[in-house]
Write an enzyme that holds these catalytic residues in place. Sequence first.
Site, PDB file in Angstrom:
ATOM      1  N   LYS A   1       0.797  -1.242   0.000  1.00  0.00           N
ATOM      2  CA  LYS A   1       0.000   0.000   0.000  1.00  0.00           C
ATOM      3  C   LYS A   1       0.829   1.292   0.000  1.00  0.00           C
ATOM      4  CE  LYS A   1      -3.425  -1.007  -0.569  1.00  0.00           C
ATOM      5  NZ  LYS A   1      -3.779  -1.684  -1.883  1.00  0.00           N
TER       6      LYS A   1
ATOM      7  N   THR B   1       1.462  -0.043  -7.374  1.00  0.00           N
ATOM      8  CA  THR B   1       0.818  -0.024  -8.682  1.00  0.00           C
ATOM      9  C   THR B   1       1.197   1.258  -9.433  1.00  0.00           C
ATOM     10  OG1 THR B   1      -1.000  -1.112  -7.524  1.00  0.00           O
ATOM     11  CG2 THR B   1      -1.419  -0.411  -9.790  1.00  0.00           C
TER      12      THR B   1
ATOM     13  N   THR C   1       8.363  -6.948  -5.635  1.00  0.00           N
ATOM     14  CA  THR C   1       8.295  -7.683  -4.373  1.00  0.00           C
ATOM     15  C   THR C   1       7.836  -6.755  -3.256  1.00  0.00           C
ATOM     16  OG1 THR C   1       9.534  -9.122  -2.883  1.00  0.00           O
ATOM     17  CG2 THR C   1      10.694  -7.186  -3.638  1.00  0.00           C
ATOM     18  N   HIS C   2       7.264  -7.388  -2.200  1.00  0.00           N
ATOM     19  CA  HIS C   2       7.001  -6.668  -0.939  1.00  0.00           C
ATOM     20  C   HIS C   2       7.931  -7.196   0.159  1.00  0.00           C
ATOM     21  CE1 HIS C   2       3.488  -4.569  -2.306  1.00  0.00           C
ATOM     22  NE2 HIS C   2       2.637  -5.573  -2.233  1.00  0.00           N
TER      23      HIS C   2
ATOM     24  N   ARG D   1       6.057   5.018   1.855  1.00  0.00           N
ATOM     25  CA  ARG D   1       4.929   5.926   2.118  1.00  0.00           C
ATOM     26  C   ARG D   1       4.836   6.136   3.623  1.00  0.00           C
ATOM     27  NH1 ARG D   1      -1.394   4.809   0.275  1.00  0.00           N
ATOM     28  NH2 ARG D   1      -2.034   6.995   0.327  1.00  0.00           N
TER      29      ARG D   1
ATOM     30  N   SER E   1      -4.436   2.884   4.423  1.00  0.00           N
ATOM     31  CA  SER E   1      -4.672   2.265   3.123  1.00  0.00           C
ATOM     32  C   SER E   1      -4.726   0.738   3.262  1.00  0.00           C
ATOM     33  CB  SER E   1      -3.568   2.675   2.152  1.00  0.00           C
ATOM     34  OG  SER E   1      -3.774   2.119   0.878  1.00  0.00           O
TER      35      SER E   1
ATOM     36  N   TYR F   1       6.414   8.290  -1.608  1.00  0.00           N
ATOM     37  CA  TYR F   1       5.073   8.504  -2.180  1.00  0.00           C
ATOM     38  C   TYR F   1       4.712   9.989  -2.129  1.00  0.00           C
ATOM     39  CZ  TYR F   1      -0.073   7.909  -2.519  1.00  0.00           C
ATOM     40  OH  TYR F   1      -1.406   7.978  -2.886  1.00  0.00           O
TER      41      TYR F   1
ATOM     42  N   GLU G   1      -6.312   9.930 -10.991  1.00  0.00           N
ATOM     43  CA  GLU G   1      -7.600   9.980 -11.700  1.00  0.00           C
ATOM     44  C   GLU G   1      -7.570   9.082 -12.941  1.00  0.00           C
ATOM     45  OE1 GLU G   1      -5.899  12.628 -10.525  1.00  0.00           O
ATOM     46  OE2 GLU G   1      -7.283  12.968  -8.835  1.00  0.00           O
TER      47      GLU G   1
HETATM   48  P1  A3P Z   1      -5.140   4.729  -0.785  1.00  0.00           P
HETATM   49  O1  A3P Z   1      -5.762   3.500  -0.223  1.00  0.00           O
HETATM   50  O2  A3P Z   1      -4.632   5.659   0.270  1.00  0.00           O
HETATM   51  O3  A3P Z   1      -6.020   5.442  -1.769  1.00  0.00           O
HETATM   52  P2  A3P Z   1      -0.347  -0.354  -3.667  1.00  0.00           P
HETATM   53  O4  A3P Z   1      -0.394  -0.200  -5.151  1.00  0.00           O
HETATM   54  O5  A3P Z   1       1.025  -0.440  -3.097  1.00  0.00           O
HETATM   55  O6  A3P Z   1      -1.269  -1.432  -3.214  1.00  0.00           O
HETATM   56  O7  A3P Z   1      -0.883   1.018  -3.042  1.00  0.00           O
HETATM   57  C1  A3P Z   1      -2.229   1.409  -3.191  1.00  0.00           C
HETATM   58  C2  A3P Z   1      -2.359   2.845  -2.737  1.00  0.00           C
HETATM   59  O8  A3P Z   1      -1.766   3.694  -3.738  1.00  0.00           O
HETATM   60  C3  A3P Z   1      -3.810   3.273  -2.622  1.00  0.00           C
HETATM   61  O9  A3P Z   1      -3.829   4.277  -1.622  1.00  0.00           O
HETATM   62  C4  A3P Z   1      -4.055   3.816  -4.010  1.00  0.00           C
HETATM   63  O10 A3P Z   1      -5.170   4.667  -4.115  1.00  0.00           O
HETATM   64  C5  A3P Z   1      -2.760   4.578  -4.225  1.00  0.00           C
HETATM   65  N1  A3P Z   1      -2.499   4.878  -5.642  1.00  0.00           N
HETATM   66  C6  A3P Z   1      -2.589   4.055  -6.709  1.00  0.00           C
HETATM   67  N2  A3P Z   1      -2.318   4.719  -7.838  1.00  0.00           N
HETATM   68  C7  A3P Z   1      -2.037   5.985  -7.492  1.00  0.00           C
HETATM   69  C8  A3P Z   1      -1.676   7.162  -8.225  1.00  0.00           C
HETATM   70  N3  A3P Z   1      -1.561   7.154  -9.550  1.00  0.00           N
HETATM   71  N4  A3P Z   1      -1.470   8.312  -7.530  1.00  0.00           N
HETATM   72  C9  A3P Z   1      -1.579   8.326  -6.185  1.00  0.00           C
HETATM   73  N5  A3P Z   1      -1.926   7.254  -5.438  1.00  0.00           N
HETATM   74  C10 A3P Z   1      -2.143   6.100  -6.083  1.00  0.00           C
END
Ligand code: A3P
Length: 295
Positions: free
Chosen positions: A48, A52, A107-108, A130, A138, A193, A230
């Site tokens: 989190k 991604t 990896t995590h 983050r 999250s 982040y 978005e």
């Molecule tokens: P939130 O739950 O705070 O919205 P991961 O990909 O490591 O699982 O992390 C997911 C988190 O990254 C989520 O946070 C998600 O909304 C946020 N996230 C994904 N794409 C993003 C982007 N382009 N810009 C900012 N945050 C993003």
Amino acid sequence: ALTPELSRQTKLKEVAGIPLQAPTVDNWRQIQTFEAKPDDLLICTYPKSGTTWIQEIVDMIEQNGVVEKCRRAIIQHRHPFIEWARPPQPSGVDKANEMPAPRILRTHLPTQLLPPSFWTNNCKFLYVARNAKDCMVSYYHFYRMSQVLPEPGTWDEYFETFINGKVSWGSWFDHVKGWWEIRDKYQILFLFYEDMKRNPKHEIQKVMQFMGKNLDEDVVDKIVLETSFEKMKENPMTNRSTTPKSILDQSISPFMRKGTVGDWKNHFTVAQNERFDEIYKQKMGRTSLNFSMEL
Ligand code: A3P
């Protein structure tokens, strides 16, 4: 009594005190003996932390900003997830082994559990951190919607689980500290982040340089736009909309949830915040790490 559908039967197992999903632990031998190659780039995050997001950025850079190429597959399939296992499907290691070089993997895992061949091959590591509070929030919502993690319980219950490092992939504190402490010993680009939110163009340029790529400024601007929250929330290749509800139930909480800095303020009580700050000081006090808690 709870109906079977409502009570998840998922339990975490441990490797050297780090809770992980059971199929990962059951496949540990294959994971530990994974053979990295010197030109591998490994994307590393605590869950989190923007995995991604950085994956999409890295892929956009790799594909020279060509959106259609990034749409070749869903994001989970573009970069093999080393410790992922869900038999009878091919494991993350199986997928990595099939991938032509130069490979981009993810990896995590905390440093102490990483397959040792990554170190001996002096691979490149791209770490995104983050701030603990937003990460924790999250992860809470992810735990609620994920059907393959244990029930998180109430926010208060989950708060204890998180600070005690009993969530999947272990303690945020140890994870971030572990990667931070070795950042000068290996080829590690350590990103935040919050910096990516504040100045995406600048951070994307750092990633580009680290990857040894040189793209025109208009391409970089396009990558900034295409990797915004978005855009990625609408993009079926990044928003996990194709993942079955039996794995991620997005009616509980969307995968692309908020994407902001400071949402922790909507979750932490004043007492929890004070307690968290105290624990943070104890666990992180001696590091030079410095996180933005709001923008
Ligand atoms: P939130 O739950 O705070 O919205 P991961 O990909 O490591 O699982 O992390 C997911 C988190 O990254 C989520 O946070 C998600 O909304 C946020 N996230 C994904 N794409 C993003 C982007 N382009 N810009 C900012 N945050 C993003």
